[in-house]
Design a protein around this motif. Structure first.
Motif, mmCIF file in Angstrom:
data_model
loop_
_atom_site.group_PDB
_atom_site.id
_atom_site.type_symbol
_atom_site.label_atom_id
_atom_site.label_comp_id
_atom_site.label_asym_id
_atom_site.label_seq_id
_atom_site.Cartn_x
_atom_site.Cartn_y
_atom_site.Cartn_z
ATOM 1 N N ASP A 135 0.832 -1.213 0.000
ATOM 2 C CA ASP A 135 0.000 0.000 0.000
ATOM 3 C C ASP A 135 0.861 1.255 0.000
ATOM 4 O OD1 ASP A 135 -2.346 -1.471 -0.028
ATOM 5 O OD2 ASP A 135 -2.845 -1.092 2.085
ATOM 6 N N TYR A 136 1.949 1.240 0.755
ATOM 7 C CA TYR A 136 2.868 2.377 0.799
ATOM 8 C C TYR A 136 3.404 2.674 -0.606
ATOM 9 C CZ TYR A 136 7.266 4.892 1.474
ATOM 10 O OH TYR A 136 8.302 5.798 1.370
ATOM 11 N N PHE A 137 3.876 1.652 -1.279
ATOM 12 C CA PHE A 137 4.445 1.858 -2.607
ATOM 13 C C PHE A 137 3.393 2.276 -3.636
ATOM 14 C CE2 PHE A 137 8.034 -0.684 -0.904
ATOM 15 C CZ PHE A 137 9.028 0.245 -1.171
ATOM 16 N N GLU A 138 2.133 1.923 -3.398
ATOM 17 C CA GLU A 138 1.039 2.322 -4.290
ATOM 18 C C GLU A 138 0.426 3.661 -3.877
ATOM 19 O OE1 GLU A 138 -1.686 -0.976 -4.376
ATOM 20 O OE2 GLU A 138 -0.135 -2.344 -5.091
ATOM 21 N N ARG A 139 1.073 4.352 -2.935
ATOM 22 C CA ARG A 139 0.618 5.647 -2.402
ATOM 23 C C ARG A 139 -0.774 5.572 -1.764
ATOM 24 N NH1 ARG A 139 3.619 8.531 -6.719
ATOM 25 N NH2 ARG A 139 5.246 9.636 -5.614
ATOM 26 N N LYS A 140 -1.104 4.434 -1.184
ATOM 27 C CA LYS A 140 -2.377 4.254 -0.485
ATOM 28 C C LYS A 140 -2.197 4.344 1.026
ATOM 29 C CE LYS A 140 -4.175 1.061 -3.968
ATOM 30 N NZ LYS A 140 -4.546 -0.347 -4.208
ATOM 31 N N ARG A 141 -0.934 4.484 1.478
ATOM 32 C CA ARG A 141 -0.641 4.476 2.919
ATOM 33 C C ARG A 141 0.533 5.405 3.193
ATOM 34 N NH1 ARG A 141 -1.306 1.472 7.375
ATOM 35 N NH2 ARG A 141 -2.770 0.086 6.352
ATOM 36 N N THR A 142 0.424 6.160 4.297
ATOM 37 C CA THR A 142 1.513 7.051 4.693
ATOM 38 C C THR A 142 2.131 6.673 6.033
ATOM 39 O OG1 THR A 142 -0.035 8.601 5.725
ATOM 40 C CG2 THR A 142 0.549 8.998 3.402
ATOM 41 N N ASP A 143 1.532 5.699 6.721
ATOM 42 C CA ASP A 143 2.107 5.225 7.974
ATOM 43 C C ASP A 143 1.789 3.743 8.134
ATOM 44 O OD1 ASP A 143 -0.609 5.504 8.420
ATOM 45 O OD2 ASP A 143 -0.379 6.304 10.431
ATOM 46 N N PHE A 144 2.400 3.142 9.115
ATOM 47 C CA PHE A 144 2.277 1.699 9.323
ATOM 48 C C PHE A 144 1.780 1.432 10.734
ATOM 49 C CE2 PHE A 144 5.600 2.618 6.277
ATOM 50 C CZ PHE A 144 5.262 1.789 5.211
ATOM 51 N N ASP A 145 0.955 0.383 10.880
ATOM 52 C CA ASP A 145 0.462 0.091 12.216
ATOM 53 C C ASP A 145 0.593 -1.391 12.598
ATOM 54 O OD1 ASP A 145 -1.589 -1.066 10.717
ATOM 55 O OD2 ASP A 145 -3.083 0.432 11.285
ATOM 56 N N GLU A 160 8.580 9.518 14.683
ATOM 57 C CA GLU A 160 7.879 10.784 14.835
ATOM 58 C C GLU A 160 8.137 11.764 13.686
ATOM 59 O OE1 GLU A 160 8.774 12.211 18.786
ATOM 60 O OE2 GLU A 160 8.311 10.233 19.634
ATOM 61 N N VAL A 161 9.025 11.398 12.752
ATOM 62 C CA VAL A 161 9.266 12.258 11.584
ATOM 63 C C VAL A 161 8.106 12.034 10.627
ATOM 64 C CG1 VAL A 161 10.839 12.892 9.727
ATOM 65 C CG2 VAL A 161 11.766 12.018 11.889
ATOM 66 N N PRO A 162 7.305 13.075 10.358
ATOM 67 C CA PRO A 162 6.103 12.893 9.542
ATOM 68 C C PRO A 162 6.406 12.507 8.091
ATOM 69 C CG PRO A 162 6.080 15.020 10.685
ATOM 70 C CD PRO A 162 7.451 14.448 10.842
ATOM 71 N N TYR A 163 5.478 11.775 7.512
ATOM 72 C CA TYR A 163 5.514 11.418 6.099
ATOM 73 C C TYR A 163 5.644 12.698 5.269
ATOM 74 C CZ TYR A 163 3.869 9.355 1.684
ATOM 75 O OH TYR A 163 3.751 8.930 0.382
ATOM 76 N N GLY A 164 6.525 12.681 4.295
ATOM 77 C CA GLY A 164 6.699 13.834 3.411
ATOM 78 C C GLY A 164 7.563 14.936 3.984
ATOM 79 N N VAL A 175 9.693 1.513 7.266
ATOM 80 C CA VAL A 175 8.731 1.601 8.366
ATOM 81 C C VAL A 175 9.248 2.510 9.474
ATOM 82 C CG1 VAL A 175 7.454 0.268 10.088
ATOM 83 C CG2 VAL A 175 7.794 -0.656 7.785
ATOM 84 N N VAL A 176 10.506 2.352 9.861
ATOM 85 C CA VAL A 176 11.178 3.300 10.749
ATOM 86 C C VAL A 176 11.964 4.191 9.792
ATOM 87 C CG1 VAL A 176 12.878 3.607 12.587
ATOM 88 C CG2 VAL A 176 11.269 1.696 12.689
ATOM 89 N N PRO A 177 11.439 5.397 9.522
ATOM 90 C CA PRO A 177 11.875 6.191 8.364
ATOM 91 C C PRO A 177 13.201 6.938 8.500
ATOM 92 C CG PRO A 177 10.204 7.381 9.561
ATOM 93 C CD PRO A 177 10.352 6.037 10.247
ATOM 94 N N HIS A 207 9.102 9.963 -3.523
ATOM 95 C CA HIS A 207 7.847 9.208 -3.461
ATOM 96 C C HIS A 207 6.916 9.812 -2.406
ATOM 97 C CE1 HIS A 207 5.195 5.685 -3.498
ATOM 98 N NE2 HIS A 207 5.291 5.643 -2.173
ATOM 99 N N GLU A 208 7.490 10.223 -1.283
ATOM 100 C CA GLU A 208 6.698 10.764 -0.182
ATOM 101 C C GLU A 208 6.353 12.239 -0.358
ATOM 102 O OE1 GLU A 208 8.605 9.882 3.531
ATOM 103 O OE2 GLU A 208 8.391 7.727 3.250
ATOM 104 N N ASN A 209 7.045 12.904 -1.234
ATOM 105 C CA ASN A 209 6.810 14.335 -1.423
ATOM 106 C C ASN A 209 6.957 14.682 -2.903
ATOM 107 O OD1 ASN A 209 6.301 16.969 -0.843
ATOM 108 N ND2 ASN A 209 8.242 17.368 0.178
ATOM 109 N N PRO A 210 6.062 14.126 -3.752
ATOM 110 C CA PRO A 210 6.198 14.376 -5.183
ATOM 111 C C PRO A 210 5.967 15.847 -5.519
ATOM 112 C CG PRO A 210 4.110 13.300 -4.724
ATOM 113 C CD PRO A 210 4.878 13.353 -3.427
#
Length: 156
Positions: free
Chosen positions: A50-60, A80-84, A117-119, A146-149
């Motif tokens: 899902d992450y690679f398909e841009r359907k997810r920005t975090d993991f649980d 704690e470093v936000p996506y993007g 996952v741990v970015p 990928h995270e900030n196109p």
């Protein structure tokens, strides 16, 4: 411990874990993809896809990385470093309470066992450079893009 190999845009990801959580995710240039995914790793595989398909920005899914107390503290701060967004090694050191620990923080980042996952890819040099990434700087660059196109600019 169970192991699965999946294809990603950046190579073959190896995922290791058990009922206590995923303990390692790493990437290789080549390898054989798993025909079957062990039950305990299915959620991690789904979320990575899902992450690679841009359907997810975090993991649980449950994490269980192995490391020293200091490494665990650094890896927890990375979550704690936000996506993007990015943070510098100096900022990470300050957040952990010791500006002089910058090399130790960088070293712990480099030993991060949970790729993406741990970015740790979101940590950059003070001058904005893409320094130090165990997976290769080209992968770090790809992940940050990928995270900030960049949005396509209008020509008119």
């Amino acid at each position: 411990m169970e192991t699965a190999y999946i294809k990603t845009p950046l190579g073959i990801a190896k995922i290791i874990g058990d009922e206590n959580g995923v303990s390692e995710i790493s990437v290789y240039n080549e390898g054989t993809v798993s025909a079957e995914i062990p039950t305990v790793l299915q959620d991690a595989v789904l979320q990575l896809n899902d992450y690679f398909e841009r359907k997810r920005t975090d993991f649980d899914f449950k994490l269980n990385p192995k490391g020293t107390e200091f490494q665990q503290k650094v890896w927890k701060a990375l979550l704690e470093v936000p996506y993007g967004k990015t943070r510098t090694y100096l900022e990470q050191s300050k957040l952990l309470g010791d500006v002089k620990a910058i090399r130790a923080v960088a070293s712990a980042n480099g030993k991060n066992p949970l790729w993406i996952v741990v970015p740790c890819h979101r940590v950059i040099g003070t001058d904005g450079s893409l320094t130090g990434y165990a997976g290769g700087l080209w992968r770090k660059k790809w992940l940050l893009e990928h995270e900030n196109p960049t949005a396509q600019q209008s020509l008119f």
